[in-house]
Design an enzyme around this catalytic site. Structure first.
Site, short mmCIF file in Angstrom:
data_model
loop_
_atom_site.label_atom_id
_atom_site.label_comp_id
_atom_site.label_asym_id
_atom_site.label_seq_id
_atom_site.Cartn_x
_atom_site.Cartn_y
_atom_site.Cartn_z
CE LYS A 1 -3.94 2.06 2.50
NZ LYS A 1 -4.89 1.92 3.62
CB SER B 1 -8.20 3.91 2.75
OG SER B 1 -7.37 3.24 3.67
CB SER C 1 -8.66 1.13 5.63
OG SER C 1 -9.33 2.37 5.58
#
Lengths: 487, 482
Positions: free
Chosen positions: A76, A151, A175
């Protein structure tokens, strides 16, 4: 090799069926083909990835490989990685190349894993649909007109579209779990403090926690083994003995492998507000767990309804302060034209941050302001304590808590973008877990109208190994997690 | 001015003498090239986290114990949020609601001579925090430069109650505090480098009236400026009030060139700092045994040492105060006495306070780089005490020691033949020779000119290059002339 689990890839690499360079190249090729539409990656750097792959091959040849050596894993874009552009999904850090490695990046490198690229995400991890990214929305591989969740939407889409065997995520209010649910993945948010936050760009420090996103619970365990551990660079990191998170996976096999397990079903998770299709899948999963020998008990989390409001005080408060460093002075975006210092600050932050980030900075600034602090921030902290107490009480009656991960399946791009409150309610079942600092998972448990549904499992503090086992048993009995979208 | 009361409180930022910063491993050394001592944490790169330096906490505990304060078993680091280019994170990590040191007091002596009085200044609190960087406004053609070497340097902010009522008291407090933080080794006290700087909160009121509105004078980095700034501020406030004006709460800066204060910001544009507990740091827990260990390692404090010097060495209060002005002087003095002997404690005090101090001053040297060590000085005083040399010869020996002409007073006395002549036979013979050679002076003395006696003593001393015991010369000469 595409579509295999980490466990299978580890065996293939160890058995010389394929080299790390070949495996990495296969995935890079797939990224080159699919990413233009899915937009799961912000940065791909084939040279860097392949250099790591070559080093991994040398390790494997020397017989020094571990479970993850040579396996490409997507990171990420919230994790600082030396020499890699690290944007956090924001224009503010659009050109920021990190001079140092996050602990998570360091640990994967030490394990010999290959950094496959940096995945797309909501800007500064603020969002539940990946639509707030400065680098554009991510499309859900199951239905490209829909969001992947957020997210960690890029990580979820990358794994779901088989562009990466696994990826890292971070979870501040859901997330990891919510995008895992929306993309048919297995995702784990560990107990707060298990994975170091050093080098992980902060959204809300007291809630942020990194974790794995993969196709099976076993893979999540392998990844967590690499990610977890005390780090003296993070004061909130917990000093505990190293544990093997996969240690329970081989245990209690047989007809009723989960007999003796008490699963708590919070009545607040089974009331109104959940999509019927989602609830049907969850009920079917409960039935499956009973077949596996587990017993279910009703429990209550009476302060659940306060979780979202408390979260939207605490998280923005911390974020408003955490994001103050993006001021255009030392690195990152700076407005091209300005009259004086205040003007530079104003224009830099007005131009560098997107709308959702600004909204949360404003909320956070407001709730910390003189005269409002007690009514909002302190009150929210009291609620946080009550919610944690609710879980403590519930875990006196059960071993794990089960419910839906998300109240709905993947929604359409743009569908909730204009209504922040609707968007915030996507995390109605996940947020309380962060407030309490508990470990939580999402595992695939079926489909509603062709879209994946996630089942949430919540454990007591440090019960990751048990959670993984409970998930693993289900995955041994079902095959929802093996389903992949048509490429 | 007589019918106004002055109320002063002081906030001091003492830079703690740790090698690394309060929340990072970067060095705190002063004077390095800009931004060479700022690591990722100090630059506030994305993703970095603070880790508390236990050495800084130890300093705070030492300070708390030295002023008789309570060491909070639990204190909390909070974020003070504001934007400034030299504040990299956009917030300063400080302590707000729960500071590490609570209460305590500092005894001060104000005035000189007959006017001296003692007073106790009570402290509100002392808390740990990090310093900001520095903005450099020159040399950048319309832009500002930022040096973050100082960012993250550990500070102890020490806050008094509004207990002082004149600039003299404020300066006495600042001096006492300055001596104390150096004494316990938590701050180097270097005011030019900003290691010790004071803010003064000043207000005036009619006797018995509630507290007046205060103005805060920021960043005073010398005792002289502290005095001048407060004196100016008091005059300005009284004049303003007597002219019918009102004092507006404000932060002001002192300009040493004009000797005036000017407003930096008023209450209206004061920041809302939005303090809240820093979620990156756990509460600071100080267990009892840490406090006890620190207490055991604490040096004897100035007040206790002063009392002991008076009792053990028979020193006056003045001498004892002077010799406990710093731990360095006190240690030097005690090392001198250790060699010279306790019986010579008083002459040792004089040598350290007067002769050595004057010589250091002449060469602009600090005690730490004195060419004459305490052991050497003690050896010298011992030779005076046992009559091996006179005080006058001792000054020569001291100068010789200063110039490195010998390793000890004994060596110099021996080498240069400076040993006092005390053999009365030898002195008697010498006096006879002097009397014979100075018949005119003898006649003058016998004619009643007392001055001639001193001249004859001088001649005798001259003949021995000062080595004769002056007392013996005196006595024998008197006997011969009577």
């Amino acid at each position: 090799m595409i579509g295999r689990t980490l466990k299978e890839l580890g065996a293939a690499l160890a058995g010389r069926e394929i080299s790390s360079v070949e495996l990495t190249q296969l995935h890079l090729d797939r990224i080159a083909r699919l990413n233009p539409e899915i937009n799961a990656f912000i940065t791909v750097d084939a040279e860097r990835s392949l250099a790591q792959a070559r080093a991994a091959d040398a390790r494997l040849a020397a017989g020094e490989g571990g479970a993850l050596t040579g396996i490409p894993i997507a990171q990420k874009d919230i994790f600082c990685a030396e020499g890699w552009r690290t944007t956090c999904g924001s224009k503010m850090l659009g050109d920021f190349v990190s001079p140092y490695d996050a602990t998570v990046i360091e640990k994967f490198a030490a394990a010999g894993a290959v950094n496959l690229g940096k995945t797309n995400m909501d800007e500064f991890a603020m969002g539940s649909s990946n639509e707030t990214s400065h680098f554009g929305p991510v499309r859900n591989p199951w239905d490209r007109t829909r969001v992947p969740g957020g997210s960690s939407g890029g990580s979820a889409a990358a794994v779901a579209a088989l562009m990466a065997p696994a990826a890292t995520g971070t979870d501040t209010g859901g997330s990891i779990r919510q995008p895992a649910a929306l993309c048919n993945l297995t995702g784990l948010k560990p107990t707060y403090g298990v994975v170091s936050r050093w080098g992980m760009i902060a959204f809300a420090s007291s809630l942020d926690q990194a974790g794995p996103m993969a196709r099976t619970a076993e893979d999540c365990g392998l990844m967590l083994n690499a990610m977890a551990g005390f780090d003296d660079r993070d004061s909130t990191s917990l000093e505990r003995e190293t544990e093997d998170y996969c240690r329970e996976l081989a245990a209690n096999v047989g007809e009723k492998p989960l007999s003796g397990l008490k699963i708590g079903l919070p009545k607040e998770f089974f009331g109104e507000g959940c999509d019927a299709g989602v609830m049907a899948c969850v009920q079917e999963a409960i039935a499956e767990y009973r077949r596996l020998g587990a017993e279910t008990v009703e429990v209550s989390l009476p302060n659940m309804r306060l979780a979202v409001p408390a979260y939207y005080v605490i998280a923005p408060a911390e974020a408003s302060s955490n994001l103050s460093r993006y001021d255009g002075v030392r690195y990152g975006y700076r407005a091209p034209d300005y009259a004086d210092l205040d003007d530079m600050y104003r224009k830099t932050r007005a131009q560098g941050f997107g709308a959702e980030v600004k909204r949360r900075i404003l909320i956070g600034t407001y709730v910390l302001s003189h005269g409002y602090y007690d009514a909002y921030y302190l009150q929210a902290q009291r609620i946080r304590r009550l919610i944690a107490d609710d879980f403590v009480a519930a875990f006196r009656q059960c071993d794990v808590i089960l419910g839906p991960t998300s109240p709905c399946t993947a929604f359409g791009l743009g569908e909730k973008a204009a209504d922040p409150v609707q968007m915030y309610l996507s995390d109605i079942y996940t947020i309380a877990v962060n407030l309490a600092g508990l470990p939580g998972m999402s595992i695939p448990c079926g489909f509603s109208a062709g879209l994946p549904v996630g089942l949430q499992l919540i454990g007591d503090y440090f019960a990751e190994a048990r959670l993984l086992n409970v998930a693993h048993r289900y995955q041994q009995a079902t095959d929802w997690h093996l389903k992949t979208p048509d490429a | 001015m007589n019918h106004w009361e002055v109320v002063i409180g002081i906030e001091t930022h003492a830079q703690l003498a740790t090698r690394s910063k309060i929340f990072s491993g970067a060095s705190t050394a002063f004077g390095a090239a800009p931004n060479t001592q700022a690591c990722a944490v100090d630059l506030a790169l994305p993703g970095v986290l603070p880790v508390l330096n236990r050495g800084a906490v130890e300093c705070a505990i030492r300070f708390g114990l030295a002023i008789g304060a309570e060491i909070a078993p639990k204190s909390v680091f909070a974020r003070k949020n504001y934007f400034y280019p030299d504040l990299p994170k956009g917030y300063q990590i400080s302590q707000f609601e729960l500071p590490v040191v609570v209460g305590g007091s500092v005894a001060i002596q104000v005035g000189q001579g007959e006017q001296v009085y003692e007073k106790t200044v009570h402290l509100t609190r002392a808390h740990l925090e990090e310093d900001a960087g520095k903005s450099l406004h020159e040399d950048f053609h319309g832009k500002s430069g930022i040096d973050l070497n100082r960012a993250g340097t550990p500070l102890l902010e020490i806050v008094t109650e509004p207990d002082m009522s004149s600039s003299a008291e404020a300066v006495a407090y600042a001096r006492a505090l300055h001596a104390l933080v150096r004494w316990i080794g938590i701050c180097d006290g270097n005011m030019q480098e900003g290691s010790f700087r004071c803010d003064a909160n000043v207000s005036v009121r009619r006797p018995g009236a509630p507290l007046g509105t205060r103005r805060e004078i920021k960043n005073l980095n010398s005792f002289r400026f502290l005095q001048q700034a407060i004196d100016y501020e008091i005059r300005w406030q009284i004049e303003t009030l007597e002219d019918g004006g009102r004092i507006q709460q404000a932060t002001v800066l002192f300009d040493p060139d004009t000797g005036e204060t000017r407003v930096m910001r008023t209450k209206e544009d004061a920041h809302d700092y939005r303090y809240f507990p820093d979620p990156d740091l756990l509460p600071l827990l100080i267990p009892r045994d840490w406090v006890e260990r620190t207490q055991a390692a604490l040096p004897e404090l100035p007040a206790a040492k002063k009392r002991r010097f008076m009792a053990d060495y028979g020193l006056s209060a003045y001498d004892a105060t002077t010799l406990t002005a710093s731990l360095e002087i006190a240690d030097f003095y005690e090392a001198t006495v250790a060699v010279a002997g306790k019986a010579a404690a008083k002459p040792c005090a004089n040598w350290v306070m007067v002769d050595l101090a004057a010589r250091l001053n002449r060469d602009e040297r600090e005690l730490a780089d004195s060419p004459v060590s305490a052991a050497q000085l003690g050896g010298l005083v011992a030779r005076i005490a046992d009559n091996t040399i006179s005080n006058n010869i001792a000054k020569k020996v001291f100068e010789a020691l200063w110039n490195g002409e010998g390793a000890s007073a004994d060596e110099i006395i021996e080498k240069q033949g400076l040993k006092q002549i005390t053999d009365s036979g030898a002195i008697e013979q010498l006096i006879d020779e002097v009397l014979a050679a100075n018949a005119a002076m003898v006649a003058e003395f016998k004619a009643g000119k007392e001055k001639a006696f001193n001249a004859l003593v001088g001649q005798a001393m001259k003949a021995t290059k000062g080595k004769a015991n002056p007392q013996q010369v005196n006595e024998l000469l008197k006997k011969k002339l009577s």
